[in-house]
Motif scaffolding. Structure first.
Motif, PDB file in Angstrom:
ATOM      1  N   PHE A 132      79.414  60.837  47.721  1.00  0.00           N
ATOM      2  CA  PHE A 132      79.078  59.550  49.159  1.00  0.00           C
ATOM      3  C   PHE A 132      80.153  59.383  49.348  1.00  0.00           C
ATOM      4  O   PHE A 132      81.370  59.736  49.433  1.00  0.00           O
ATOM      5  N   ASN A 133      81.294  58.917  51.192  1.00  0.00           N
ATOM      6  CA  ASN A 133      81.646  58.227  51.650  1.00  0.00           C
ATOM      7  C   ASN A 133      81.236  57.574  53.170  1.00  0.00           C
ATOM      8  O   ASN A 133      81.162  58.322  53.548  1.00  0.00           O
ATOM      9  N   PRO A 134      81.354  56.588  52.902  1.00  0.00           N
ATOM     10  CA  PRO A 134      81.994  56.095  51.542  1.00  0.00           C
ATOM     11  C   PRO A 134      81.142  55.425  50.477  1.00  0.00           C
ATOM     12  O   PRO A 134      80.095  55.606  50.726  1.00  0.00           O
ATOM     13  N   TRP A 135      82.002  54.473  49.559  1.00  0.00           N
ATOM     14  CA  TRP A 135      80.699  54.057  48.250  1.00  0.00           C
ATOM     15  C   TRP A 135      80.548  52.711  48.855  1.00  0.00           C
ATOM     16  O   TRP A 135      81.261  51.950  49.289  1.00  0.00           O
ATOM     17  N   GLY A 136      78.736  52.332  49.118  1.00  0.00           N
ATOM     18  CA  GLY A 136      78.617  51.049  49.763  1.00  0.00           C
ATOM     19  C   GLY A 136      78.634  50.324  48.083  1.00  0.00           C
ATOM     20  O   GLY A 136      78.210  50.514  47.168  1.00  0.00           O
ATOM     21  N   ALA A 137      79.316  49.066  48.988  1.00  0.00           N
ATOM     22  CA  ALA A 137      79.358  47.934  47.615  1.00  0.00           C
ATOM     23  C   ALA A 137      77.691  48.221  47.397  1.00  0.00           C
ATOM     24  O   ALA A 137      76.212  47.639  47.431  1.00  0.00           O
ATOM     25  N   ASP A 138      77.257  47.466  45.676  1.00  0.00           N
ATOM     26  CA  ASP A 138      76.104  47.153  45.442  1.00  0.00           C
ATOM     27  C   ASP A 138      75.965  45.709  44.491  1.00  0.00           C
ATOM     28  O   ASP A 138      77.411  45.822  44.155  1.00  0.00           O
ATOM     29  N   ASP A 139      75.559  45.418  43.667  1.00  0.00           N
ATOM     30  CA  ASP A 139      75.825  44.309  42.967  1.00  0.00           C
ATOM     31  C   ASP A 139      75.759  44.036  41.913  1.00  0.00           C
ATOM     32  O   ASP A 139      76.606  43.235  41.069  1.00  0.00           O
ATOM     33  N   ASP A 140      76.302  45.749  41.413  1.00  0.00           N
ATOM     34  CA  ASP A 140      77.130  46.395  40.753  1.00  0.00           C
ATOM     35  C   ASP A 140      78.546  46.394  40.672  1.00  0.00           C
ATOM     36  O   ASP A 140      79.229  46.499  39.099  1.00  0.00           O
ATOM     37  N   THR A 141      79.202  46.274  41.864  1.00  0.00           N
ATOM     38  CA  THR A 141      80.067  46.628  41.873  1.00  0.00           C
ATOM     39  C   THR A 141      81.480  45.300  42.683  1.00  0.00           C
ATOM     40  O   THR A 141      82.351  45.342  42.659  1.00  0.00           O
ATOM     41  N   ASP A 142      80.279  44.802  43.473  1.00  0.00           N
ATOM     42  CA  ASP A 142      80.939  43.933  44.746  1.00  0.00           C
ATOM     43  C   ASP A 142      81.374  42.742  44.672  1.00  0.00           C
ATOM     44  O   ASP A 142      81.508  41.770  44.828  1.00  0.00           O
ATOM     45  N   ILE A 143      80.619  41.592  42.702  1.00  0.00           N
ATOM     46  CA  ILE A 143      81.144  40.602  43.111  1.00  0.00           C
ATOM     47  C   ILE A 143      82.334  40.776  42.373  1.00  0.00           C
ATOM     48  O   ILE A 143      82.912  40.157  42.172  1.00  0.00           O
ATOM     49  N   GLU A 144      82.419  41.502  40.847  1.00  0.00           N
ATOM     50  CA  GLU A 144      83.627  42.332  40.422  1.00  0.00           C
ATOM     51  C   GLU A 144      84.475  42.584  41.176  1.00  0.00           C
ATOM     52  O   GLU A 144      85.432  41.815  41.379  1.00  0.00           O
ATOM     53  N   TYR A 145      83.913  43.434  42.467  1.00  0.00           N
ATOM     54  CA  TYR A 145      85.334  43.335  43.639  1.00  0.00           C
ATOM     55  C   TYR A 145      86.029  41.838  44.265  1.00  0.00           C
ATOM     56  O   TYR A 145      87.209  41.602  44.824  1.00  0.00           O
ATOM     57  N   ASP A 194      84.501  28.064  46.127  1.00  0.00           N
ATOM     58  CA  ASP A 194      84.809  28.920  47.098  1.00  0.00           C
ATOM     59  C   ASP A 194      84.950  30.426  47.382  1.00  0.00           C
ATOM     60  O   ASP A 194      84.448  31.068  48.467  1.00  0.00           O
ATOM     61  N   GLY A 195      84.975  30.850  46.250  1.00  0.00           N
ATOM     62  CA  GLY A 195      84.897  32.511  46.328  1.00  0.00           C
ATOM     63  C   GLY A 195      83.557  32.720  46.604  1.00  0.00           C
ATOM     64  O   GLY A 195      83.042  33.905  47.640  1.00  0.00           O
ATOM     65  N   TRP A 196      82.352  32.395  45.911  1.00  0.00           N
ATOM     66  CA  TRP A 196      81.241  32.772  45.940  1.00  0.00           C
ATOM     67  C   TRP A 196      80.453  31.944  47.698  1.00  0.00           C
ATOM     68  O   TRP A 196      79.858  32.784  48.084  1.00  0.00           O
ATOM     69  N   THR A 197      80.767  31.029  48.210  1.00  0.00           N
ATOM     70  CA  THR A 197      80.734  30.284  49.151  1.00  0.00           C
ATOM     71  C   THR A 197      81.302  31.204  50.264  1.00  0.00           C
ATOM     72  O   THR A 197      80.707  31.501  51.581  1.00  0.00           O
ATOM     73  N   ILE A 224      70.232  39.908  33.333  1.00  0.00           N
ATOM     74  CA  ILE A 224      70.950  40.459  33.953  1.00  0.00           C
ATOM     75  C   ILE A 224      72.018  40.152  33.972  1.00  0.00           C
ATOM     76  O   ILE A 224      73.097  40.774  33.699  1.00  0.00           O
ATOM     77  N   ASP A 225      71.961  39.608  35.253  1.00  0.00           N
ATOM     78  CA  ASP A 225      73.395  39.289  36.363  1.00  0.00           C
ATOM     79  C   ASP A 225      74.284  39.522  35.308  1.00  0.00           C
ATOM     80  O   ASP A 225      75.402  40.556  35.878  1.00  0.00           O
ATOM     81  N   ALA A 226      74.517  38.624  34.038  1.00  0.00           N
ATOM     82  CA  ALA A 226      76.175  38.509  33.726  1.00  0.00           C
ATOM     83  C   ALA A 226      76.923  39.694  33.643  1.00  0.00           C
ATOM     84  O   ALA A 226      78.179  40.131  33.940  1.00  0.00           O
ATOM     85  N   GLN A 227      75.703  40.389  32.722  1.00  0.00           N
ATOM     86  CA  GLN A 227      76.070  41.659  32.887  1.00  0.00           C
ATOM     87  C   GLN A 227      76.656  42.667  32.974  1.00  0.00           C
ATOM     88  O   GLN A 227      77.668  43.939  33.051  1.00  0.00           O
ATOM     89  N   LEU A 228      76.108  42.778  35.180  1.00  0.00           N
ATOM     90  CA  LEU A 228      76.994  43.406  35.820  1.00  0.00           C
ATOM     91  C   LEU A 228      77.817  43.331  36.379  1.00  0.00           C
ATOM     92  O   LEU A 228      78.234  44.254  37.688  1.00  0.00           O
ATOM     93  N   THR A 284      77.713  44.668  51.580  1.00  0.00           N
ATOM     94  CA  THR A 284      77.111  43.027  51.262  1.00  0.00           C
ATOM     95  C   THR A 284      78.122  42.079  50.742  1.00  0.00           C
ATOM     96  O   THR A 284      76.783  41.642  50.572  1.00  0.00           O
ATOM     97  N   ARG A 285      78.890  42.246  51.527  1.00  0.00           N
ATOM     98  CA  ARG A 285      79.534  41.093  50.817  1.00  0.00           C
ATOM     99  C   ARG A 285      80.341  40.970  52.685  1.00  0.00           C
ATOM    100  O   ARG A 285      80.347  41.507  53.075  1.00  0.00           O
ATOM    101  N   ASP A 286      80.735  38.916  52.654  1.00  0.00           N
ATOM    102  CA  ASP A 286      81.252  38.884  54.025  1.00  0.00           C
ATOM    103  C   ASP A 286      82.596  38.107  53.600  1.00  0.00           C
ATOM    104  O   ASP A 286      83.036  38.014  52.510  1.00  0.00           O
ATOM    105  N   ASN A 287      83.688  38.726  55.359  1.00  0.00           N
ATOM    106  CA  ASN A 287      84.729  37.882  54.720  1.00  0.00           C
ATOM    107  C   ASN A 287      85.732  37.753  54.464  1.00  0.00           C
ATOM    108  O   ASN A 287      86.770  37.969  53.552  1.00  0.00           O
TER     109      ASN A 287
END
Length: 479
Positions: free
Chosen positions: A93-106, A127-130, A169-173, A366-369
């Motif tokens: 893939f180019n680019p790698w699309g963000a997913d919930d396994d990577t985007d919250i860590e990002y 504040d960051g989540w918001t 599972i949420d916190a694990q990823l 998947t993520r904003d701003n």
């Protein structure tokens, strides 16, 4: 001049600890002395390894929740849901699309850079989540986000009286990568991960997330003289030491490890997966457990541990097994792919595939701003080398905060000594559990709770946002 800012080689030589020139550190202390440039490549490898594993595992996510499960014979075959393509690695893939396994860590990485800190406060997290996390979230993360919109702060967003999905599972990823900031210091890694873990979990789901964070903190410590099989066993056993025996997550890890060690066929991972299905889904009640759903913490923790052990530190085999393990199969797969990227480094992950592997990352999928670091004209906003560069100052701080030494000019780190204290003492969740009189009563064999009447529960429920600092509630062991 503070000791941590002095050149390391003169300091070590004066102490009689080294007798060789820079570049020969591996003959002295092995993995306790590492070069920053090498660790930067491991960070790049973590992000790439996680993305390839994530998108490979997404092919089977939620498709196999009960028998018939996939087996090795399924790999390379067209499945009803693969749109006519064979089940195979997704590395191109180019680019790698963000997913919930990577985007919250990002987002957490972004917040740590933004606030110049390794330990995020509840206010910074909310504040960051918001600002950045408003879509593409589900289950416990979605519950936590909705609670934040009502003014509730972590850790209350992961408490049982507020978040009915806290054992999923949420916190694990979303939190394993915090161990990356504290190489060789899993206790400090757990401190960094603690509040993010509690955003959307409690109980054994928090323990599962801790187990993964410890694995990442141990990535530089894997003994090089062992076989891949024994390295995987070493990692599993070492990380398990940080999980209390009473936890369901401990049971999951112990059962998977025991069956792996008893299995005469190291390729028969399906045997252990089927055992997990019987113990934690089909016969959950008979074994004292509750099966909650295909995206629950426990069966998916088992899938990740199965992939790690039977994969024997081989990247492709680990991702393959994780993808076919069943249930929420992209999550444990992404975690283990990132772990092996952190262990082996970027070049190793890239070499697993025949063509050019790209490092561009599309976070705004998947993520904003969030900032665009690559400029106008690209369909992505970041790259793994740029991300690693922004992260390195925080990792240097993580080394220092955990008791290590940093030679900034020489680009070398001396990791802190291994703690002689019991591993559990390093766990914030274990220390919190030890404070609970209710859990002490339970351990003594009583089922009565101290001072937890329905009236108290009502007051706590109405005032959750007051418990983000210093507040204490009983930690109920749940199955």
């Amino acid at each position: 001049m503070p000791l941590a800012r002095q050149p390391l080689w003169p300091v070590l030589a004066a102490a009689g600890l080294v007798g060789m020139a820079p570049g020969q550190e591996s003959t002295y202390s092995g993995s306790r002395l590492i070069r920053e440039s090498e660790y930067r490549e491991k960070v790049r490898g973590m992000w790439l390894g996680q993305c390839i594993a994530n998108w490979t595992g997404l092919q089977t996510e939620g498709r196999h929740r009960q028998p018939p499960f996939l087996t090795d014979a399924s790999w390379g075959q067209v499945q009803p849901y693969t749109n006519g393509f064979p089940l195979d690695f997704k590395w191109f893939f180019n680019p790698w699309g963000a997913d919930d396994d990577t985007d919250i860590e990002y987002v957490y990485n972004h917040l740590m850079v933004q606030h110049d800190t390794t330990v995020l406060t509840p206010r910074q997290i909310v504040d960051g989540w918001t600002a950045h996390i408003n879509r593409s979230i589900w289950v416990s993360n979605l519950k936590a986000r909705n609670l934040m919109a009502r003014g509730v702060m972590p850790p209350a967003t992961g408490m049982g009286c507020a978040n009915v999905d806290r054992l999923e599972i949420d916190a694990q990823l979303t939190t394993e990568f915090f161990g990356m900031f504290c190489p060789g210091a899993p206790g400090r890694g757990l401190e960094l991960a603690d509040m993010p873990i509690l955003v959307a979990s409690s109980g054994y789901a928090s323990h599962a997330a801790q187990f993964y964070a410890v694995l990442y903190a141990l990535a530089t410590q894997v003994p090089t003289g062992l076989s891949g099989r024994d390295q995987a066993v070493w990692l599993t056993r070492e990380a398990r030491r940080f999980i209390p025996d009473s936890s369901k997550s401990a049971d999951v890890i112990d059962v998977v490890l025991a069956d792996f060690l008893a299995n005469p066929d190291v390729n028969d991972w399906e045997r252990t997966r089927d055992l997990v299905d019987q113990r934690y889904r089909v016969n959950a009640a008979a074994n004292g457990f509750v099966y909650r759903d295909w995206f629950e913490s426990s069966v998916n923790l088992a899938g990740g541990v199965i992939a790690l052990l039977y994969g024997q530190m081989d990247y492709r085999r680990t991702v393959q097994i994780g993808t076919m393990s069943g249930w929420d199969s992209d999550n444990g797969t992404a975690t283990m792919g990132g772990l092996l990227g952190l262990v082996h480094g970027f070049a190793h992950v890239q070499a697993q595939f025949p063509g050019t592997v790209r490092e561009n990352f599309w976070i705004l999928r998947t993520r904003d701003n969030l900032p665009d670091y690559t400029g106008p004209g690209d369909t992505w906003e970041d790259t793994f080398p740029l991300l690693a560069d922004r992260t390195m100052p925080l990792i240097r701080r993580g080394v220092e905060e955990s008791g290590g030494l940093v030679d900034a000019a020489g680009g070398v780190w001396l990791l802190p000594p291994v703690s002689p204290d019991p591993a559990l003492a390093a766990s914030p969740r274990w220390r919190e559990d030890a404070r609970s009189m209710n859990n002490a009563v339970r351990r003594a064999g009583s089922s009565k709770l101290i001072g937890m009447t329905l009236g108290v529960v009502g007051v706590v429920t109405r005032n959750l946002n007051r418990f983000h600092t210093g507040g204490h509630l009983p930690i109920l062991i749940q199955n």
